[in-house]
Scaffold this motif. Sequence first.
Motif, short mmCIF file in Angstrom:
data_model
loop_
_atom_site.label_atom_id
_atom_site.label_comp_id
_atom_site.label_asym_id
_atom_site.label_seq_id
_atom_site.Cartn_x
_atom_site.Cartn_y
_atom_site.Cartn_z
N SER A 139 0.86 -1.18 0.00
CA SER A 139 0.00 0.00 0.00
C SER A 139 0.90 1.23 0.00
O SER A 139 2.03 1.18 0.48
N GLY A 140 0.39 2.29 -0.55
CA GLY A 140 1.25 3.48 -0.62
C GLY A 140 0.48 4.70 -1.08
O GLY A 140 -0.73 4.66 -1.29
N ASN A 141 1.26 5.83 -1.25
CA ASN A 141 0.69 7.12 -1.64
C ASN A 141 1.37 7.60 -2.91
O ASN A 141 2.59 7.42 -3.09
N PHE A 142 0.55 8.18 -3.77
CA PHE A 142 1.10 8.85 -4.94
C PHE A 142 1.58 10.25 -4.56
O PHE A 142 1.17 10.78 -3.52
N ARG A 143 2.42 10.83 -5.41
CA ARG A 143 2.91 12.16 -5.14
C ARG A 143 1.83 13.22 -5.28
O ARG A 143 1.91 14.30 -4.69
N ASP A 144 0.77 12.88 -6.03
CA ASP A 144 -0.35 13.81 -6.16
C ASP A 144 -1.37 13.67 -5.03
O ASP A 144 -2.44 14.29 -5.08
N GLY A 145 -1.10 12.84 -4.01
CA GLY A 145 -1.98 12.69 -2.86
C GLY A 145 -2.87 11.46 -2.89
O GLY A 145 -3.52 11.14 -1.89
N GLY A 146 -2.96 10.76 -4.00
CA GLY A 146 -3.77 9.58 -4.07
C GLY A 146 -3.12 8.37 -3.38
O GLY A 146 -1.94 8.39 -3.04
N LYS A 147 -3.98 7.31 -3.16
CA LYS A 147 -3.50 6.10 -2.52
C LYS A 147 -3.70 4.90 -3.46
O LYS A 147 -4.52 4.96 -4.38
N PHE A 148 -2.97 3.84 -3.17
CA PHE A 148 -3.08 2.64 -4.01
C PHE A 148 -2.73 1.43 -3.15
O PHE A 148 -2.16 1.54 -2.06
N THR A 149 -3.11 0.27 -3.69
CA THR A 149 -2.73 -1.02 -3.09
C THR A 149 -2.27 -1.94 -4.19
O THR A 149 -2.65 -1.77 -5.37
N SER A 150 -1.48 -2.95 -3.80
CA SER A 150 -1.00 -3.92 -4.78
C SER A 150 -0.55 -5.16 -4.00
O SER A 150 -0.63 -5.22 -2.77
N GLN A 151 -0.03 -6.13 -4.74
CA GLN A 151 0.42 -7.37 -4.14
C GLN A 151 1.68 -7.84 -4.84
O GLN A 151 1.74 -7.94 -6.07
N LEU A 152 2.73 -8.13 -4.02
CA LEU A 152 3.99 -8.61 -4.58
C LEU A 152 3.87 -10.09 -4.91
O LEU A 152 3.28 -10.87 -4.14
N PRO A 153 4.44 -10.51 -6.06
CA PRO A 153 4.48 -11.95 -6.38
C PRO A 153 5.58 -12.63 -5.57
O PRO A 153 6.70 -12.85 -6.06
N THR A 154 5.29 -12.92 -4.30
CA THR A 154 6.32 -13.47 -3.40
C THR A 154 6.82 -14.82 -3.89
O THR A 154 7.97 -15.20 -3.60
N ALA A 155 6.02 -15.55 -4.62
CA ALA A 155 6.46 -16.86 -5.09
C ALA A 155 7.58 -16.72 -6.13
O ALA A 155 8.42 -17.60 -6.28
N LEU A 156 7.59 -15.60 -6.89
CA LEU A 156 8.62 -15.41 -7.91
C LEU A 156 9.92 -14.86 -7.32
O LEU A 156 10.99 -15.00 -7.90
N GLY A 157 9.83 -14.19 -6.17
CA GLY A 157 11.03 -13.60 -5.56
C GLY A 157 11.65 -12.51 -6.42
O GLY A 157 12.88 -12.41 -6.54
N ASP A 158 10.80 -11.67 -7.08
CA ASP A 158 11.28 -10.64 -8.02
C ASP A 158 11.87 -9.45 -7.23
O ASP A 158 11.14 -8.81 -6.46
N PRO A 159 13.19 -9.10 -7.41
CA PRO A 159 13.78 -7.98 -6.65
C PRO A 159 13.69 -6.64 -7.35
O PRO A 159 14.25 -5.65 -6.88
#
Length: 647
Positions: A81-101
């Motif tokens: 979860s996080g904030n955009f620089r314009d003040g908006g918010k978002f959510t997402s999900q990391l593909p932990t099974a892939l281990g993408d750095p």
Amino acid sequence: MSRTARPGPPPDPPPHQPEERHYGGLIGLLLTAAVMVTVVLIAGPSLWTSSVPALAYTELLSKVDANQVAAVTVGGDGAVSGNFRDGGKFTSQLPTALGDPRLAEKLREKNVPVTGTKTSSGDSIATTLLAYLPILLIFGLLWWAGRRAQRTLAAGGPGGLGGIGGFGRSKARIIEAQRPDTRFADVAGYEGVKQEIAEVVDFLRDPSRYAAAGAKGPRGVLMVGPPGTGKTLLARAVAGEASVPFLSITGSAFVEMFVGVGASRVRDLFSEARDRAPSIIFIDEIDAVGSRRGIGGTGGHEEREQTLNQLLAEMDGFDQSSGTVVLAATNRPETLDPALLRPGRFDRQVTVPLPNQAERASILAVHINGKQLAPDVDLTVVARGTPGFSGADLANLVNEAAINAVRDDRTVLTADDLATARDRVLLGRRDASNALLPEERRSVAVHEAGHALVAALCEHADPVAKVTILPAGLALGATEQLPEAERRLYSESYLADLLAVRLGGRAAELVVLGEASTGAANDLASATAVAAKMVTEFGLSPALGPIGYSRGGAPGVASDGPELLGRPYSEQTQRVVDREIARLVREAEARAVALLEQHRDALGRLAERLREEETVDGTVVQAVLRSAANGQSVPAISAEPRDAAPR
């Protein structure tokens, strides 16, 4: 000198009982709360979470490359979860099974602050609660039911767990002293029976009178009699006369499919009776639970035997000074276990027989209460015409008479209504469409005329009251005889005349028609049964001698116990019995044929009268005999060819 129960002091007012709480609303509240918790746990997160756009992982990388992301928070399970620089918010999900750095590298390049958090335990708690919620609800309801049963018993009420928790509870109906309205005055006749039962009531009201004389009150009273004689009515009268609680239950209520439930209910029943002592326990149809042990059962662990054993133990165990008396009723005393009938358990056996003529008149007077009677109704005549009727039969007779009056749009019951009702009870419904063929009508008239004439000619036979050739039920005709007085002993002469009357119809067919018909089947069966009793029970056979093989059982009560054991005599004796029965029946038929041949003219006159009028009374039979003796010419019925006789 006989005594009846004294009125006694008025009953004490019942103790104040706390008001019973209504727990139906509490159950509904608990269920509503459980549903609400479930809904909140399932749909709660979606209800209190605002609408935040969810980004795909590749889209999140693009946003970071475009330097649009201001801050990021990463959870232990890969939730972002996080904030955009314009003040908006978002959510997402990391593909932990892939281990993408790649995301971590891009965030370092763009100097985006990253915050790590632990996984919230709210979801796991919600999942656990949802899994165990049904079990918690079941335990909660059982706990509530147990608490309710404790409160009810503590308040002195008869209630229990009920439902799934109440298998072992007694199903007795508890009638308090103020509620019953049946009294001994409402039970017509049976003065001796009421006196014995009234002594039980008197003992419960004033036990000190018996204690002063060193007498002990009865533990149990067993009422024995045919069905419909008023045993249960007498028990209700005891409840009305005695100012004590009355616990009523049937024998079948003890028996269940679960082993041990019957014994538990017996214990509970006697426990409730002791708590309310002095009190009366009434067990109707006790033969359902008190049958002989070891007959028809499967051993000592059979449920009915366990229930009977517990009943015996309870009747031995309760304190006699507590004032608890057990009343029981049955119409099959021969099936009861001997241990149940010994003194100390059921101390008295009170026989409730079929009512005599005077008692039937009194019972009829009770049942016609509230009904309008015509002046021609004589209850003494009705009682005389209903020998062998029980109290229930008489109630049915009066009800059928009232129904017959309603069919004719009347509210007043006449003597004809009662006579029609008697025929309906004894013979069945009279169907006007059941018309006889001419040759059948003639054969039935000859048959019934033979019965009536033999009855009028035999010295010891009961007088003829009515003769009819109108079909009713399975009977094509009927000859009704009314005894002049109640008989309790039957002489050999009376029984011989009875056999002759039973075979009078068949004899008339032989005299007039030259052959017999199937209309005498019932007469032959009943005559054979009477002859069998004369030979095997009454000792009236010279060949067999004064030997009686009684079927056993109480007088006037149906008995089938000895039949299970087979004949109590040998095959050789059976052959002698068969010969003697056949001899008595043949002699009776020969006697009836001789009487009718001597009065052949009267037989023809009466048969012709029946063909014309269909129903005649006993005075017509006597008048026909006198006119035939005086030589008055009346056309007699003539014999016809054999092929005209009914098949």
